[in-house]
Motif scaffolding. Structure first.
Motif, short mmCIF file in Angstrom:
data_model
loop_
_atom_site.label_atom_id
_atom_site.label_comp_id
_atom_site.label_asym_id
_atom_site.label_seq_id
_atom_site.Cartn_x
_atom_site.Cartn_y
_atom_site.Cartn_z
N ARG A 227 -6.72 -9.48 -2.62
CA ARG A 227 -5.90 -10.48 -2.79
C ARG A 227 -6.28 -11.80 -3.37
N SER B 227 -2.00 -2.33 -6.65
CA SER B 227 -3.44 -2.26 -6.71
C SER B 227 -3.37 -0.58 -7.58
N GLN C 87 -11.32 -2.98 5.64
CA GLN C 87 -11.07 -4.15 5.94
C GLN C 87 -12.39 -4.90 6.22
N SER D 19 -6.84 -5.02 -8.54
CA SER D 19 -5.59 -5.60 -8.00
C SER D 19 -4.48 -5.67 -9.27
N SER E 86 0.87 -1.22 0.13
CA SER E 86 0.22 -0.03 -0.04
C SER E 86 0.81 1.17 0.15
N PHE F 179 -9.82 -5.43 1.06
CA PHE F 179 -8.49 -6.22 0.87
C PHE F 179 -8.61 -7.50 0.49
N ASP F 180 -9.46 -8.37 1.20
CA ASP F 180 -9.69 -9.82 0.77
C ASP F 180 -10.11 -9.92 -0.66
#
Length: 571
Positions: free
Chosen positions: A232, A271, A223, A255, A189, A228-229
């Motif tokens: 990923r 990202s 979050q 991403s 980040s 973020f999940d």
């Protein structure tokens, strides 16, 4: 003076064709108004910039006293207003060709005295936002000037694609086609590039561009929303709604992933974020992001897998990547003096219970370069494997280099929890001897690892005994025929009888045959130690009154101690 009112040269100093040079105006536009503002420009903002250096208060006097031309751009770090005014007045006394063309300073805002001093010196003054981080601004400026130098030299740009763009160019293209403001971040980040901002930029964007972490409340919201999940786990474009309470506006994010042929999973590289401004994003903004993600992946992968032309030159100068360089060409490309004296400093991370993982050291390369450039504007630095190397041309004295190195080692430990050892090679007579100096530094770092934490900063002259002994042990270890098999009987006896004869004889040798001192060290009666020494002589078949036998036994025991230290701990 506002950016609206700043003076603009009617005719550029050089015609910026094909992007082969960079002007102050172009640099400020890339760094963004959130970070910098031009407050004084006596010669306009079309002056050409080719070199940059970071200086602090202790370097100002040395810069002025030097007879060499100053770099085109200087970053004043920790320099007060009064001190800067005096410095500008002294700069004004130098011939025009030996003055810098621009100075960046955090004390330039609302300082009429400083602005007037810059005007008298004929030097542009750029105000840097007080919250901006120098370790964010300096590498950014270096990267832009490095690209300009590569293009001028006809070396091409490692980051150029078929679209003739790099990450900054890509961010600008995405902004134009999506209708928003773009930032490109790495997997941690950290902002790598961004497009121009306007008045609708929210606080989150401003903090990111300044090199600061976003508001923790907002990060927790991301979050909670699973942003973020999703980044990923997939390459979908995520629509992040505005959060009026936190003052953040709507964003799209995708991403950046590297897919290796035959690999079961792709690697997350970073990202791309697009903040919506006052106008809505374009209908095809998501498609624009998907295409940009693929291009960014190629750029970042190429950057990670292949260093820049300048980085390759620096590594070859230090003897890596095949070594062997044309010294005059390298000196010209890196703007270095061909002849010395110079100093080479090597840094090696040391694993301890409290230190950060050694792998984190590679990410500290930019900070090391920042400190080195602050100490010497001509310095070059690189990370090769798990070690970092710095070349300091025109070093002032060996003691000054040693003091700076110790200070840097202390700062890395206290501020970054990275425990370093350092070795210094001085003097280095010319650039052709840099690779040999690095080899000397490596000898010291290899040979003093066993004596850590003593000698955190040392030279070959100061640690020659440890270095030579370590290399002798290396030779013995590499040749099995040099191992004394008689010692196996001693170690086998200790194992079978749960005794400690080997420990006793090591103490005896360490105390130069002084039985009382050796006995006290292993906490036994002197008569007991005498008995043990006789048993060692019987089992091994040596005479410890004979100097040759003692020397051989000490070498073999030292090799065994080193093996025990390096053996993996099994749990």
């Amino acid at each position: 003076m506002s950016r609206r009112d700043r003076p603009v040269s009617p005719v550029p100093e050089k015609t910026p064709d094909n992007g082969e040079i960079i002007t102050l105006r172009e640099l400020l536009s890339a760094v963004d108004t959130a970070v910098v503002e031009l407050v004084e420009a006596p010669a306009g903002d079309d002056v050409v910039l080719e070199s940059v250096a970071l200086v602090d208060g202790t370097d100002l006097a040395a810069e002025i006293e030097s007879q060499s031309p100053l770099p085109d751009l200087l970053l004043h770090v920790g320099v007060g207003k009064a001190e800067a005014v005096r410095w500008f007045d002294r700069v004004a006394q130098r011939p025009p060709g030996q003055r810098p063309r621009a100075v960046m300073s955090k004390t330039a805002v609302d300082s009429r005295a400083l602005q007037a001093a810059a005007r008298r010196a004929g030097v542009a003054l750029v105000a840097v936002h007080p919250r901006a981080r120098w370790d964010h601004v300096f590498p950014l400026v270096q990267r832009m000037l490095d690209r300009s130098r590569r293009l001028q030299a006809g070396l091409g740009d490692q980051e150029l694609l078929a679209t003739d763009t790099d990450l900054f160019g890509l961010a600008q293209i995405v902004a134009q086609n999506s209708g928003g403001m773009v930032s490109i971040e790495d997997a941690q980040s950290r902002v790598l590039a961004y497009s121009s901002s306007d008045e609708s930029a929210d606080e989150l964007r401003m903090l990111s561009i300044l090199g600061r972490e976003g508001p923790r409340d907002y990060l927790r919201v991301l979050q909670k929303w699973g942003v973020f999940d999703r980044l990923r786990k997939s390459d979908e474009v995520v629509d992040v709604p505005a959060h009026p309470k936190l003052g953040t506006k709507r964003r799209l994010v995708v991403s950046i992933r590297e897919t290796t042929e035959g690999a079961s999973a792709s690697r997350l590289l970073g990202s791309i974020w697009v903040q919506q401004g006052d106008a809505p994003l374009t209908p095809d903004a998501a498609d624009v992001l998907r295409g940009a993600s693929a291009i960014a992946a190629r750029i970042i992968s190429r950057t990670l897998n292949a260093p820049s032309t300048e980085a390759l030159l620096i590594q070859r100068l230090f003897g890596a990547r095949g070594g062997g360089v044309d010294v005059p060409s390298v000196a010209g490309a890196l703007n270095l003096p061909v002849t010395g004296p110079a100093a080479v400093v090597g840094f090696a991370p040391t694993a301890t219970d409290t230190a950060a993982p050694i792998g984190d050291f590679a990410e500290s390369g930019s900070m090391l370069r920042l400190h080195a450039s602050s100490f010497s504007r001509d310095s070059v630095a690189t990370v090769i494997g798990d070690r970092a190397y710095v070349l300091l041309p025109r070093y002032k004295s060996a003691s000054t280099v040693a003091a700076w190195t110790r200070q840097l080692v202390d700062q890395f430990e206290t501020k970054r929890s990275i425990v370093l050892r350092a070795a210094i090679a001085v003097p280095v007579t010319d650039l052709g001897h840099v690779a040999a100096a690095r080899a000397e530094v490596d000898r010291v770092l290899d040979g003093t690892a066993a004596t850590f934490p003593e000698g955190r900063v040392t030279t070959l002259a100061e640690s020659r005994t440890a270095v030579l002994l370590g290399e002798i042990l290396d030779l013995v270890e590499q040749h099995p025929e040099l191992h004394d098999p008689r010692l196996d009987a001693l170690f086998e006896y200790d194992t079978t009888h749960s005794s400690n004869l080997s420990e006793s004889v090591e103490s005896y040798l360490a105390h130069y045959g002084d039985v009382r001192s050796a006995a006290a060290a292993v906490q036994v009666h002197p008569n007991t130690l005498r008995y043990r020494i006789r048993r060692v002589e019987e089992i091994v078949g040596v005479d410890l009154q004979d100097s040759s036998d003692r020397l051989l036994l000490e070498l073999q025991l030292a090799l065994r101690r080193r093996r025990r230290r390096s053996a993996p701990v099994r749990g």
